[in-house]
Motif scaffolding. Sequence first.
Motif, PDB file in Angstrom:
ATOM      1  N   VAL A 154       0.962   7.610  63.927  1.00  0.00           N
ATOM      2  CA  VAL A 154       0.997   8.611  62.869  1.00  0.00           C
ATOM      3  C   VAL A 154      -0.407   9.197  62.823  1.00  0.00           C
ATOM      4  N   SER A 155      -0.477  10.507  62.882  1.00  0.00           N
ATOM      5  CA  SER A 155      -1.751  11.208  62.839  1.00  0.00           C
ATOM      6  C   SER A 155      -1.952  11.778  61.442  1.00  0.00           C
ATOM      7  N   VAL A 156      -3.116  11.490  60.847  1.00  0.00           N
ATOM      8  CA  VAL A 156      -3.468  12.041  59.541  1.00  0.00           C
ATOM      9  C   VAL A 156      -4.711  12.892  59.749  1.00  0.00           C
ATOM     10  N   GLY A 157      -4.563  14.194  59.526  1.00  0.00           N
ATOM     11  CA  GLY A 157      -5.680  15.118  59.681  1.00  0.00           C
ATOM     12  C   GLY A 157      -6.044  15.731  58.345  1.00  0.00           C
ATOM     13  N   VAL A 158      -7.338  15.938  58.124  1.00  0.00           N
ATOM     14  CA  VAL A 158      -7.828  16.554  56.897  1.00  0.00           C
ATOM     15  C   VAL A 158      -8.631  17.797  57.266  1.00  0.00           C
ATOM     16  N   TRP A 159      -8.232  18.920  56.703  1.00  0.00           N
ATOM     17  CA  TRP A 159      -8.922  20.187  56.874  1.00  0.00           C
ATOM     18  C   TRP A 159      -9.551  20.573  55.537  1.00  0.00           C
ATOM     19  N   LEU A 160     -10.836  20.841  55.521  1.00  0.00           N
ATOM     20  CA  LEU A 160     -11.469  21.373  54.315  1.00  0.00           C
ATOM     21  C   LEU A 160     -11.123  22.848  54.150  1.00  0.00           C
ATOM     22  N   ASN A 161     -10.795  23.489  55.268  1.00  0.00           N
ATOM     23  CA  ASN A 161     -10.348  24.878  55.284  1.00  0.00           C
ATOM     24  C   ASN A 161      -9.181  24.981  56.257  1.00  0.00           C
ATOM     25  N   ALA A 162      -7.994  25.215  55.726  1.00  0.00           N
ATOM     26  CA  ALA A 162      -6.787  25.239  56.556  1.00  0.00           C
ATOM     27  C   ALA A 162      -6.789  26.356  57.594  1.00  0.00           C
ATOM     28  N   ASP A 163      -7.698  27.331  57.452  1.00  0.00           N
ATOM     29  CA  ASP A 163      -7.786  28.412  58.439  1.00  0.00           C
ATOM     30  C   ASP A 163      -8.405  27.939  59.750  1.00  0.00           C
ATOM     31  N   ASN A 164      -9.114  26.813  59.721  1.00  0.00           N
ATOM     32  CA  ASN A 164      -9.729  26.268  60.935  1.00  0.00           C
ATOM     33  C   ASN A 164      -8.662  25.652  61.837  1.00  0.00           C
ATOM     34  N   GLU A 165      -8.878  25.748  63.132  1.00  0.00           N
ATOM     35  CA  GLU A 165      -7.912  25.197  64.091  1.00  0.00           C
ATOM     36  C   GLU A 165      -7.941  23.672  64.125  1.00  0.00           C
ATOM     37  N   ASP A 166      -9.141  23.108  64.133  1.00  0.00           N
ATOM     38  CA  ASP A 166      -9.283  21.661  64.256  1.00  0.00           C
ATOM     39  C   ASP A 166      -9.578  21.018  62.900  1.00  0.00           C
ATOM     40  N   PRO A 167      -9.104  19.785  62.698  1.00  0.00           N
ATOM     41  CA  PRO A 167      -9.378  19.101  61.432  1.00  0.00           C
ATOM     42  C   PRO A 167     -10.833  18.654  61.347  1.00  0.00           C
ATOM     43  N   ASP A 168     -11.284  18.479  60.099  1.00  0.00           N
ATOM     44  CA  ASP A 168     -12.618  17.928  59.881  1.00  0.00           C
ATOM     45  C   ASP A 168     -12.623  16.422  60.124  1.00  0.00           C
ATOM     46  N   TRP A 169     -11.507  15.766  59.828  1.00  0.00           N
ATOM     47  CA  TRP A 169     -11.339  14.330  60.073  1.00  0.00           C
ATOM     48  C   TRP A 169      -9.922  14.096  60.578  1.00  0.00           C
ATOM     49  N   LYS A 170      -9.789  13.102  61.446  1.00  0.00           N
ATOM     50  CA  LYS A 170      -8.459  12.743  61.939  1.00  0.00           C
ATOM     51  C   LYS A 170      -8.451  11.261  62.269  1.00  0.00           C
ATOM     52  N   VAL A 171      -7.321  10.628  61.979  1.00  0.00           N
ATOM     53  CA  VAL A 171      -7.141   9.222  62.343  1.00  0.00           C
ATOM     54  C   VAL A 171      -5.745   9.060  62.914  1.00  0.00           C
TER      55      VAL A 171
END
Length: 75
Positions: A37-54
């Motif tokens: 299960v991948s959990v990604g966090v975007w501080l700005n959803a307009d960005n392609e890549d997440p700021d953090w991912k696990v």
Amino acid sequence: MKTSKLIKEIPLASAEKGVIKIATVAEPYGEGSDPVVSVGVWLNADNEDPDWKVHIPAKNLDEVIAALQEAKNAL
């Protein structure tokens, strides 16, 4: 073959344009690798890549869910 499926997108409470995305990923590290299960966090959803991912191995999900519930109850 790496295949992902978005399960849920949650607005991030601490950032106006932020989101948390939860997805399942089959064979994330190549053929025969166990699903995660991948959990990604975007501080700005307009960005392609997440700021953090696990990536949490599927075999660890029950224990991780229990620990998250314990953490929630401790707040």
